[in-house]
Motif scaffolding. Structure first.
Motif, short mmCIF file in Angstrom:
data_model
loop_
_atom_site.label_atom_id
_atom_site.label_comp_id
_atom_site.label_asym_id
_atom_site.label_seq_id
_atom_site.Cartn_x
_atom_site.Cartn_y
_atom_site.Cartn_z
N PHE A 81 0.86 -1.19 0.00
CA PHE A 81 0.00 0.00 0.00
C PHE A 81 0.89 1.24 0.00
O PHE A 81 2.01 1.19 0.52
N PRO A 82 0.42 2.34 -0.62
CA PRO A 82 1.29 3.52 -0.74
C PRO A 82 1.70 4.11 0.61
O PRO A 82 1.05 3.88 1.63
N ARG A 83 2.81 4.83 0.60
CA ARG A 83 3.33 5.54 1.78
C ARG A 83 3.34 7.03 1.42
O ARG A 83 4.39 7.58 1.10
N PRO A 84 2.17 7.69 1.44
CA PRO A 84 2.09 9.07 0.95
C PRO A 84 3.01 10.05 1.68
O PRO A 84 3.24 9.91 2.89
N LEU A 85 3.53 10.99 0.95
CA LEU A 85 4.39 12.08 1.45
C LEU A 85 5.69 11.59 2.11
O LEU A 85 6.26 12.28 2.96
N THR A 86 6.14 10.39 1.72
CA THR A 86 7.41 9.92 2.29
C THR A 86 8.51 9.87 1.24
O THR A 86 9.68 9.64 1.57
N ILE B 86 -4.04 5.93 1.06
CA ILE B 86 -3.89 4.53 1.47
C ILE B 86 -5.28 3.88 1.52
O ILE B 86 -5.47 2.74 1.10
N LYS B 87 -6.23 4.66 2.02
CA LYS B 87 -7.62 4.18 2.15
C LYS B 87 -8.22 3.91 0.76
O LYS B 87 -8.87 2.88 0.54
N THR B 88 -7.96 4.82 -0.20
CA THR B 88 -8.47 4.63 -1.55
C THR B 88 -7.81 3.39 -2.18
O THR B 88 -8.47 2.61 -2.88
N ALA B 89 -6.52 3.22 -1.90
CA ALA B 89 -5.80 2.04 -2.43
C ALA B 89 -6.45 0.75 -1.91
O ALA B 89 -6.54 -0.25 -2.63
N LEU B 90 -6.91 0.79 -0.66
CA LEU B 90 -7.58 -0.40 -0.09
C LEU B 90 -8.90 -0.67 -0.80
O LEU B 90 -9.25 -1.84 -1.05
N LEU B 91 -9.62 0.39 -1.15
CA LEU B 91 -10.88 0.23 -1.87
C LEU B 91 -10.63 -0.48 -3.21
O LEU B 91 -11.30 -1.47 -3.54
#
Ligand code: KG4
Ligand code: ZN
Length: 364
Positions: free
Chosen positions: A204-209, A229-234
């Motif tokens: 799952f993505p690690r946004p802003l890192t 991350i939540k959208t990626a889970l969807l």
């Protein structure tokens, strides 16, 4: 040895507690409304207010009985005045005003966000933490409403150096649990489900890192973003799940473990980067999400030896009134009392100082 009565109703917990000297918890009562809100998959503000109204009196009576005290023994009443759900806050604030007025005690309006940090000071934590050698303190406050990094200097000046630009970490866990039909609140059930899963199974993505090779804008270096991350889970559940997008069995465990891993990873990376950048001497982990075992262990593992780690006990991570009374003590010491017309506030204001500094230090 001031004795402070704390009252908390900012969300879905009705709580009261008595704390001596800022860290000795004499009594601590929490009445949770989880059962009432669970059918809605989240907290309903008006329902919360009604439940607080019903629960406050018995919770206070139980707190006084547990402490074997009368109002004459107390020095002040501290109450959460915000941030939180307005209808819920107003019930607690008005109740506390009545209690203070009746008992002839001063009233202290407490910021719930700062109170979470005091959760790490309770039951002996403050004696160690209040050593001026432990400043600057970097506090990671992670709850249903906040994901923030607060830097506190020994003179009491404080500033938020990182915050979420969208969802809070707890919100991302709660929304994921709702999406996966795991129930409410999400944090505990996500942790339980993840235990039988492989956290490296899915990415799952690690946004802003900067993890995906995308440079991070300097102003977002210590900020969080969890909605991606939540959208990626969807999308993941639509792709991997059954015709209704439902995940089950090992697939569910692995997905949830990987999702939790992404959140923990982002929180730890950002915190460690900020601790190094600001030369923090100690690190405080607090707020409801700080109950999470993987986060607690990972942060301890990643903390360098010179960084003293203070993790709030689990019972002081989720909403409670002991942390409110704890912060109330430091405000009492500084004479920061509420005006008679004190009002509630919904959103976190700009923070420029924190009242918890060593007593010998002349603070801002
Ligand atoms: O501090 P808190 O009780 O209320 C707020 O001020 O928001 O935090 C509640 C949050 C919820 O999002 C809940 O899912 C999360 O804390 N939480 C956890 C765990 N227990 C509660 N998150 C991760 N792991 C847990 N074990
Ligand atoms: Zn809270």
């Amino acid at each position: 040895m001031p004795l402070i009565l704390g009252i908390e109703t900012s969300c879905d917990e009705t709580a009261a507690a008595i704390v001596r000297d800022g860290d000795v918890v004499v009594s601590n009562v929490v009445a949770s409304q989880i059962k009432q809100h669970a059918p809605y998959g989240g907290v309903v503000p008006e329902l919360a207010a009604r439940e607080h109204l019903k629960a406050l009196r018995p919770v206070l009576e139980q707190t006084m009985a547990q402490a074997e005290m009368t109002f004459n023994d107390l020095d002040a009443v501290a109450v959460t005045s915000g941030p939180g759900l307005m209808p819920a806050l107003l019930v607690g604030l008005n109740f506390a005003k009545g209690v203070a007025l009746n008992a002839g005690l001063p009233l202290i309006g407490v910021n719930h966000f700062l109170a979470h940090i005091c959760g790490a000071f309770l039951d002996g934590g403050s004696k160690e933490l209040m050593d001026s050698g432990n400043y600057p303190i970097l506090a990671l406050v992670v709850s249903g409403g906040h994901s923030s990094l607060l830097l506190i200097e020994a003179d009491g000046s404080a500033r938020q150096v990182g915050f979420t630009i969208d969802d809070a970490a707890g919100e991302a866990l709660d929304k994921a649990a709702k999406l996966l039909h795991l129930g409410y609140p999400g944090g505990p059930v996500i942790q339980k489900t993840a235990e039988a899963g492989d956290p490296s199974k899915y990415h799952f993505p690690r946004p802003l890192t900067g993890a995906a090779g995308k440079p991070v804008a300097p102003e977002h270096r210590f900020n969080f973003s969890f909605s991606g991350i939540k959208t990626a889970l969807l999308y993941h559940s639509r792709r991997e799940g059954d015709e209704n997008g439902l995940l089950s069995g090992q697939l569910l465990h692995d997905s949830v473990a990987s999702y939790q891993e992404a959140i923990v990873d982002v929180l730890c990376r950002k915190t460690m980067d900020a601790a190094k950048h600001y030369n923090a001497s100690s690190l405080v982990l607090c707020g409801g999400v700080a109950c999470n075992s993987v986060l607690r262990e990972r942060l301890a593992e990643k903390s360098p030896k010179h960084l003293k780690l203070f993790i709030a006990e689990r019972k002081y991570c989720t909403d409670n009134a002991a942390m409110v009374a704890g912060l109330g003590y430091y405000m009492f010491r500084r004479g920061e009392f509420a005006a008679p017309d004190i009002d509630a506030f919904a959103r976190l204001p700009l923070i420029s100082h924190a009242p918890f500094v060593p007593e010998e230090v002349k603070s801002v």
